[in-house]
Design a protein around this motif. Structure first.
Motif, short mmCIF file in Angstrom:
data_model
loop_
_atom_site.label_atom_id
_atom_site.label_comp_id
_atom_site.label_asym_id
_atom_site.label_seq_id
_atom_site.Cartn_x
_atom_site.Cartn_y
_atom_site.Cartn_z
N GLU A 1 0.83 -1.19 0.00
CA GLU A 1 0.00 0.00 0.00
C GLU A 1 0.87 1.25 0.00
O GLU A 1 1.93 1.28 0.58
CB GLU A 1 -0.90 0.02 1.23
CG GLU A 1 -1.87 -1.14 1.29
CD GLU A 1 -2.71 -1.10 2.55
OE1 GLU A 1 -2.73 -0.05 3.21
OE2 GLU A 1 -3.33 -2.11 2.86
N ASP A 2 0.39 2.28 -0.69
CA ASP A 2 1.10 3.56 -0.71
C ASP A 2 0.40 4.59 0.16
O ASP A 2 0.65 5.79 0.04
CB ASP A 2 1.23 4.08 -2.14
CG ASP A 2 2.19 3.25 -2.96
OD1 ASP A 2 3.09 2.64 -2.36
OD2 ASP A 2 2.04 3.20 -4.18
N SER A 3 -0.50 4.15 1.02
CA SER A 3 -1.20 5.06 1.91
C SER A 3 -1.31 4.42 3.29
O SER A 3 -1.04 3.24 3.46
CB SER A 3 -2.58 5.39 1.37
OG SER A 3 -3.36 4.21 1.32
N HIS A 4 -1.72 5.22 4.27
CA HIS A 4 -1.87 4.69 5.62
C HIS A 4 -3.02 5.40 6.33
O HIS A 4 -3.48 6.45 5.88
CB HIS A 4 -0.57 4.82 6.42
CG HIS A 4 -0.11 6.23 6.57
ND1 HIS A 4 0.71 6.85 5.67
CD2 HIS A 4 -0.37 7.15 7.54
CE1 HIS A 4 0.95 8.08 6.08
NE2 HIS A 4 0.30 8.31 7.20
N SER B 1 -8.47 9.13 9.18
CA SER B 1 -8.15 9.71 7.88
C SER B 1 -7.09 8.88 7.17
O SER B 1 -6.19 8.33 7.79
CB SER B 1 -7.66 11.16 8.03
OG SER B 1 -6.47 11.19 8.78
N THR B 2 -7.24 8.75 5.86
CA THR B 2 -6.31 7.98 5.04
C THR B 2 -5.70 8.91 4.00
O THR B 2 -6.40 9.70 3.37
CB THR B 2 -7.05 6.84 4.32
OG1 THR B 2 -7.71 6.05 5.29
CG2 THR B 2 -6.09 5.97 3.54
N HIS B 3 -4.39 8.81 3.83
CA HIS B 3 -3.72 9.61 2.80
C HIS B 3 -2.43 8.93 2.41
O HIS B 3 -2.02 7.94 3.00
CB HIS B 3 -3.48 11.05 3.26
CG HIS B 3 -2.60 11.17 4.45
ND1 HIS B 3 -1.24 11.26 4.38
CD2 HIS B 3 -2.90 11.21 5.77
CE1 HIS B 3 -0.73 11.35 5.59
NE2 HIS B 3 -1.71 11.31 6.46
N ASP B 4 -1.79 9.47 1.37
CA ASP B 4 -0.54 8.89 0.87
C ASP B 4 0.53 8.96 1.94
O ASP B 4 0.49 9.79 2.85
CB ASP B 4 -0.06 9.63 -0.38
CG ASP B 4 -0.98 9.38 -1.57
OD1 ASP B 4 -1.72 8.38 -1.54
OD2 ASP B 4 -0.96 10.20 -2.50
N ASP B 5 1.51 8.06 1.82
CA ASP B 5 2.61 8.04 2.78
C ASP B 5 3.37 9.35 2.77
O ASP B 5 3.44 10.04 1.75
CB ASP B 5 3.58 6.90 2.45
CG ASP B 5 3.01 5.55 2.85
OD1 ASP B 5 2.09 5.52 3.69
OD2 ASP B 5 3.50 4.54 2.35
N HIS B 6 3.95 9.66 3.90
CA HIS B 6 4.77 10.85 4.02
C HIS B 6 6.09 10.64 3.29
O HIS B 6 6.62 9.53 3.26
CB HIS B 6 5.07 11.15 5.50
CG HIS B 6 3.83 11.33 6.32
ND1 HIS B 6 3.16 12.51 6.40
CD2 HIS B 6 3.12 10.45 7.07
CE1 HIS B 6 2.12 12.37 7.18
NE2 HIS B 6 2.06 11.13 7.60
#
Length: 76
Positions: A27-30, A36-41
């Protein structure tokens, strides 16, 4: 004695296999605690610059009584 050793060996082997399962993260998000879910830092690749301080032995000795900006006398 042999039974105890066999049980310990099987437990250790099964624990090692379960703990070392190399599952790749696909996965490229967390998800955060608030849901809330968003792309990795982005990873910070810049190195931290270490601050350097020079000690100047020419400063006055402050172990005796002295006065600060607030006008109070004290000693260390």
């Amino acid at each position: 004695m042999k039974k105890t050793f066999l049980i310990a060996a099987l437990f250790t082997a099964s624990f090692s296999i379960a703990a070392c399962s190399n599952q790749e993260k696909k996965e490229d998000s967390h998800i955060h605690e608030d849901g809330s879910t968003h792309d990795d830092h982005a990873t910070d690749t810049a190195s931290v610059k270490q601050e350097e301080f020079n000690v100047d032995s020419a400063h006055a000795d402050t172990t005796g009584g002295h006065t600060h900006e607030n006008g109070e006398n004290h000693s260390h």
